[in-house]
Design a protein around this motif. Structure first.
Motif, short mmCIF file in Angstrom:
data_model
loop_
_atom_site.label_atom_id
_atom_site.label_comp_id
_atom_site.label_asym_id
_atom_site.label_seq_id
_atom_site.Cartn_x
_atom_site.Cartn_y
_atom_site.Cartn_z
N ARG A 18 4.33 -4.74 6.89
CA ARG A 18 4.69 -3.32 6.89
C ARG A 18 4.35 -2.61 8.19
O ARG A 18 4.95 -1.58 8.51
CB ARG A 18 3.97 -2.60 5.73
N PHE A 26 8.01 -1.63 -3.92
CA PHE A 26 7.24 -2.87 -3.83
C PHE A 26 7.40 -3.71 -5.10
O PHE A 26 7.70 -4.90 -5.05
CB PHE A 26 5.77 -2.57 -3.56
N TRP A 27 7.17 -3.07 -6.26
CA TRP A 27 7.15 -3.83 -7.51
C TRP A 27 8.54 -4.23 -7.99
O TRP A 27 8.70 -5.26 -8.66
CB TRP A 27 6.44 -3.05 -8.61
N LYS A 28 9.56 -3.41 -7.66
CA LYS A 28 10.91 -3.70 -8.18
C LYS A 28 11.79 -4.46 -7.19
O LYS A 28 12.80 -5.03 -7.59
CB LYS A 28 11.60 -2.39 -8.58
N PRO A 60 7.29 4.22 -2.48
CA PRO A 60 6.83 2.93 -1.94
C PRO A 60 6.34 1.97 -3.03
O PRO A 60 6.57 0.77 -2.96
CB PRO A 60 5.70 3.34 -1.00
N ARG A 61 5.63 2.52 -4.05
CA ARG A 61 5.11 1.65 -5.10
C ARG A 61 6.25 1.04 -5.92
O ARG A 61 6.23 -0.16 -6.22
CB ARG A 61 4.19 2.46 -6.02
N GLU A 62 7.25 1.83 -6.25
CA GLU A 62 8.39 1.31 -7.02
C GLU A 62 9.18 0.29 -6.21
O GLU A 62 9.63 -0.73 -6.73
CB GLU A 62 9.31 2.46 -7.44
N TYR A 94 0.85 -8.31 3.41
CA TYR A 94 1.61 -7.08 3.14
C TYR A 94 1.41 -6.08 4.28
O TYR A 94 2.38 -5.46 4.77
CB TYR A 94 1.15 -6.48 1.82
#
Length: 263
Positions: A96, A176-178, A172-174, A92
Motif C-alpha cells: 500500500r 480489503f475484505w471484499k 478501505p476496510r470493505e 500489506y
C-alpha cells in the motif's frame, strides 16, 4: 458452466482423489529402487528399507522418538506462526505504501542474502540453546517467502475493481475484505505453503547449531555413532512432517477458496 457439470466429466471429489495415485505409485517405485541399490552397498552406507523400518520400530518402542519429534514440530510450527504474524501485515503495508517499500526493501533483501547456516550460530549465542533461538531461525527462513508472495498478491489486484468499489462508496476496510484479500489468497497461500515447509528446514538448522533434542539433533547424534538407519529414520520423519504441514495448508486453502474446487 463448471467442468463437473459437463456430461462425461467426473465430479471434483473424484478428480481430487484420483490425483493421489501418481504420488503413491511414485513412492512404491522409489522404495523398489532403494531396495535394489541397497544390495550393492554395506548397511552402514545404504541400509535397506526393511532395516530402516526395523530401526524406526525399535526407536518408537523405546519411547525415544516422540520427544525429538515434538521438539522439531513445535519449533517449526512456532517459527512459521511468528513469520506469518509479522510478514502478512508488513506485506500489506509495503504493497500500500511505495515509499515504505523503497525504504525497507534493500534491508529486507540484504538480510535474505545472508545464509541462514551462517546466521544460526549467532542467534544461538544471543538467545541460548533453548527453543527461542530455533523459533527465530525457523521464522527467519519462513518469513521471506510469505512476505514476497503477500506483496505480489496484493499488488496484482485489478485497480479498476478498486476504483469501482470506491465509486460505489466502499471504504478501505470493505475494499480489503471484499476485494484485495480474496484476490490475493491464491498467491498468499503459495507463500504460506513454501514458508511452512521451509520452517522445518530452519528448525533443523537451529538444532544443528546447538540443541539437546529434536530430529536435527538426532541426525547429528546418529552421524557421530555411524548409525545410518537412524539417520534415515530422522530424514523420513522430517520429510513426512514437511508433507503434513503442506497438506494442512492445502486443505485450508481448499476450504477458504471454494471457487478452486470447480477447476
Amino acid at each position: 458452466m463448471a467442468m463437473a457439470d459437463k456430461p462425461g466429466n467426473p465430479p471434483p471429489e473424484t478428480r481430487r482423489h484420483s490425483s493421489y495415485w501418481p504420488a503413491v505409485a511414485g513412492g512404491l517405485v522409489f522404495l523398489l529402487f532403494w531396495q535394489f541399490l541397497a544390495g550393492f552397498y554395506e548397511p552402514f552406507i545404504l541400509p535397506a528399507p526393511a532395516e530402516v523400518w526395523s530401526r524406526l520400530l525399535e526407536f518408537i518402542r523405546g519411547g525415544r522418538l516422540a520427544g525429538h519429534f515434538l521438539m522439531t514440530f513445535s519449533e517449526a510450527l512456532g517459527g512459521f506462526g511468528l513469520a506469518a504474524l509479522t510478514a502478512l501485515p508488513l506485506s500489506y503495508l509495503l504493497a500500500r505504501h511505495p515509499a515504505l517499500d523503497q525504504l525497507l526493501t534493500p534491508y529486507i533483501v540484504g538480510i535474505q542474502a545472508v545464509p541462514i547456516v551462517a546466521l544460526a550460530p549467532l542467534l544461538v549465542i544471543w538467545f541460548g540453546f533453548g527453543i527461542t533461538s530455533k523459533l527465530l531461525i525457523a521464522a527467519l527462513v519462513a518469513f521471506f517467502p510469505i512476505l514476497t508472495n503477500g506483496v505480489i498478491g496484493l499488488r496484482e489486484v485489478d485497480p479498476r475493481l478498486k476504483e469501482l468499489l470506491t465509486i460505489m462508496g466502499a471504504g478501505p476496510r470493505e475494499i480489503f475484505w471484499k476485494l484485495e484479500f480474496p484476490s490475493a489468497l491464491p498467491v498468499l497461500f503459495g507463500g504460506l505453503k513454501l514458508g511452512m515447509t521451509l520452517s522445518v528446514i530452519g528448525a533443523v538448522v537451529g538444532e544443528f547449531s546447538g540443541a539437546g533434542k529434536g530430529l536435527g539433533y538426532l541426525v547429528n547424534f546418529a552421524r557421530g555413532s555411524f548409525d545410518t538407519p537412524l539417520i534415515f529414520v530422522a530424514l523420513i520423519i522430517l520429510a513426512l512432517l514437511g508433507i503434513s504441514f503442506y497438506l494442512l495448508l492445502a486443505g485450508l486453502e481448499y476450504w477458504l477458496m471454494p471457487w478452486k474446487r470447480q477447476r
